[in-house]
Design an enzyme around this catalytic site. Sequence first.
Site, PDB file in Angstrom:
ATOM      1  N   HIS A  65       0.819  -1.210   0.000  1.00  0.00           N
ATOM      2  CA  HIS A  65       0.000   0.000   0.000  1.00  0.00           C
ATOM      3  C   HIS A  65       0.852   1.258   0.000  1.00  0.00           C
ATOM      4  O   HIS A  65       0.453   2.284  -0.554  1.00  0.00           O
ATOM      5  CB  HIS A  65      -0.945  -0.004   1.207  1.00  0.00           C
ATOM      6  CG  HIS A  65      -2.160  -0.847   1.015  1.00  0.00           C
ATOM      7  ND1 HIS A  65      -3.426  -0.469   1.414  1.00  0.00           N
ATOM      8  CD2 HIS A  65      -2.319  -2.080   0.449  1.00  0.00           C
ATOM      9  CE1 HIS A  65      -4.295  -1.415   1.097  1.00  0.00           C
ATOM     10  NE2 HIS A  65      -3.645  -2.406   0.519  1.00  0.00           N
ATOM     11  N   ASP A  66       2.024   1.188   0.617  1.00  0.00           N
ATOM     12  CA  ASP A  66       2.913   2.341   0.595  1.00  0.00           C
ATOM     13  C   ASP A  66       3.434   2.584  -0.822  1.00  0.00           C
ATOM     14  O   ASP A  66       3.375   3.698  -1.339  1.00  0.00           O
ATOM     15  CB  ASP A  66       4.089   2.128   1.546  1.00  0.00           C
ATOM     16  CG  ASP A  66       5.053   3.304   1.550  1.00  0.00           C
ATOM     17  OD1 ASP A  66       4.588   4.457   1.635  1.00  0.00           O
ATOM     18  OD2 ASP A  66       6.279   3.076   1.465  1.00  0.00           O
ATOM     19  N   VAL A  69       1.247   4.284  -3.681  1.00  0.00           N
ATOM     20  CA  VAL A  69       0.893   5.704  -3.583  1.00  0.00           C
ATOM     21  C   VAL A  69       2.176   6.511  -3.387  1.00  0.00           C
ATOM     22  O   VAL A  69       2.863   6.373  -2.385  1.00  0.00           O
ATOM     23  CB  VAL A  69      -0.070   5.976  -2.410  1.00  0.00           C
ATOM     24  CG1 VAL A  69      -0.447   7.458  -2.353  1.00  0.00           C
ATOM     25  CG2 VAL A  69      -1.331   5.117  -2.535  1.00  0.00           C
ATOM     26  N   GLY A  71       4.971   6.005  -4.567  1.00  0.00           N
ATOM     27  CA  GLY A  71       6.180   5.180  -4.538  1.00  0.00           C
ATOM     28  C   GLY A  71       6.527   4.731  -3.129  1.00  0.00           C
ATOM     29  O   GLY A  71       5.857   5.083  -2.150  1.00  0.00           O
ATOM     30  N   ASP A  73       7.963   5.346  -0.301  1.00  0.00           N
ATOM     31  CA  ASP A  73       8.572   6.488   0.383  1.00  0.00           C
ATOM     32  C   ASP A  73       8.109   6.645   1.824  1.00  0.00           C
ATOM     33  O   ASP A  73       8.330   7.677   2.454  1.00  0.00           O
ATOM     34  CB  ASP A  73       8.266   7.780  -0.378  1.00  0.00           C
ATOM     35  CG  ASP A  73       6.776   8.145  -0.330  1.00  0.00           C
ATOM     36  OD1 ASP A  73       5.945   7.265   0.017  1.00  0.00           O
ATOM     37  OD2 ASP A  73       6.447   9.307  -0.631  1.00  0.00           O
ATOM     38  N   HIS A 193      -1.236 -13.739  -0.639  1.00  0.00           N
ATOM     39  CA  HIS A 193      -2.459 -14.055   0.097  1.00  0.00           C
ATOM     40  C   HIS A 193      -2.418 -15.456   0.696  1.00  0.00           C
ATOM     41  O   HIS A 193      -3.327 -15.830   1.443  1.00  0.00           O
ATOM     42  CB  HIS A 193      -3.678 -13.924  -0.816  1.00  0.00           C
ATOM     43  CG  HIS A 193      -4.032 -12.505  -1.130  1.00  0.00           C
ATOM     44  ND1 HIS A 193      -5.026 -12.139  -2.021  1.00  0.00           N
ATOM     45  CD2 HIS A 193      -3.518 -11.331  -0.659  1.00  0.00           C
ATOM     46  CE1 HIS A 193      -5.104 -10.819  -2.089  1.00  0.00           C
ATOM     47  NE2 HIS A 193      -4.199 -10.306  -1.276  1.00  0.00           N
ATOM     48  N   SER A 249      -3.540 -23.492   5.659  1.00  0.00           N
ATOM     49  CA  SER A 249      -2.146 -23.292   5.270  1.00  0.00           C
ATOM     50  C   SER A 249      -1.726 -21.840   5.471  1.00  0.00           C
ATOM     51  O   SER A 249      -0.807 -21.360   4.830  1.00  0.00           O
ATOM     52  CB  SER A 249      -1.958 -23.698   3.803  1.00  0.00           C
ATOM     53  OG  SER A 249      -0.628 -23.567   3.385  1.00  0.00           O
TER      54      SER A 249
END
Length: 327
Positions: A65-66, A69, A71, A73, A193, A249
């Site tokens: 997620h960082d 948006v 890049g 940063d 996931h 798992s």
Amino acid sequence: MNTFGSFVFVIVVVLGLFESGHADLQMGFYSKSCPKAEKIVQDYVNKHIPNAPSLPAALIRLHFHDCFVRGCDASILLNSTSSTGNQTEKFAIPNLTVRGFGFIDGVKSLLEKECPGIVSCADIITLVARDSIVATGGPSWKVPTGRRDGLISNGTETLGPIPAPTSNLSTLQTDFSRQGLDLKDLVVLSGAHTVGFGHCSSFSARLYNFNGTGNPDPSFDSEYVANLKARKCKSANDTTTRVEMDPGSVRTFDLSYYTLLLKRRGLFQSDAALTTSSTTKALITQLLQGSIENFYAEFAKSMEKMGQIGVLTGSSGEVRKNCAFVN
């Protein structure tokens, strides 16, 4: 061109190359400025992850997620303040279920004691994501360092770039393409996931009211739908219950997530979307027919690409003293 002109030209080119190389990420960036940096990160991860088995998935999601948006940063870590006058990424809707902020702060605190003002929060996120997956017995990948921390974080900027769990394949492909990632990266990175959890609220429409029909998503395995409604997401309004993305798992970084996709048991609509194209379905089949080592190698390549999206280096940005606030 005269001799003097040629000489100046050569000097300019060499300086340009030097500055360009200096600004690039590199392996062992802190080898002289903070030699113990990566060991400190690794030791912290190895100490705490065994007691928090759900955190590796949360930390890799934080990294994802960082990077999507502005890049990679660390803009996702910034708190809203009265001086900024806006809601930061951390508190925007796509990030309300993102976890791991305290974990990053814990690592940052140790690094500030060891070498104040040297190691960026952006590098910490990237290293922690890798080391936490390794701690589960999963793949490792190269993490060149030298990222700098961004100065801007705007919550409204999260609403476009971060793929939603309700996304179809076309939307996912567009979202990834904007970041320089292709369909193979999409399929491979979705493999994370295998150690993740999903909130019922992220897929309840697939159980109770798909596309406003009042019925479940017909592409969702009916037996699995019945099981989820009876034992996990007992209400269409459940906003707290979390469900294993890869039941049975969830603590093992393996290929079973892809097996579930082909059985029509991917939780999110964005998971199911990976089986709606002959291209992506073929990629899933190739992964399942290959070895776990092959999957790890492909995952490593895609994570290395993702970790270099829009990075700030050289004199851009800053190295925050506190990850939640600009200096």
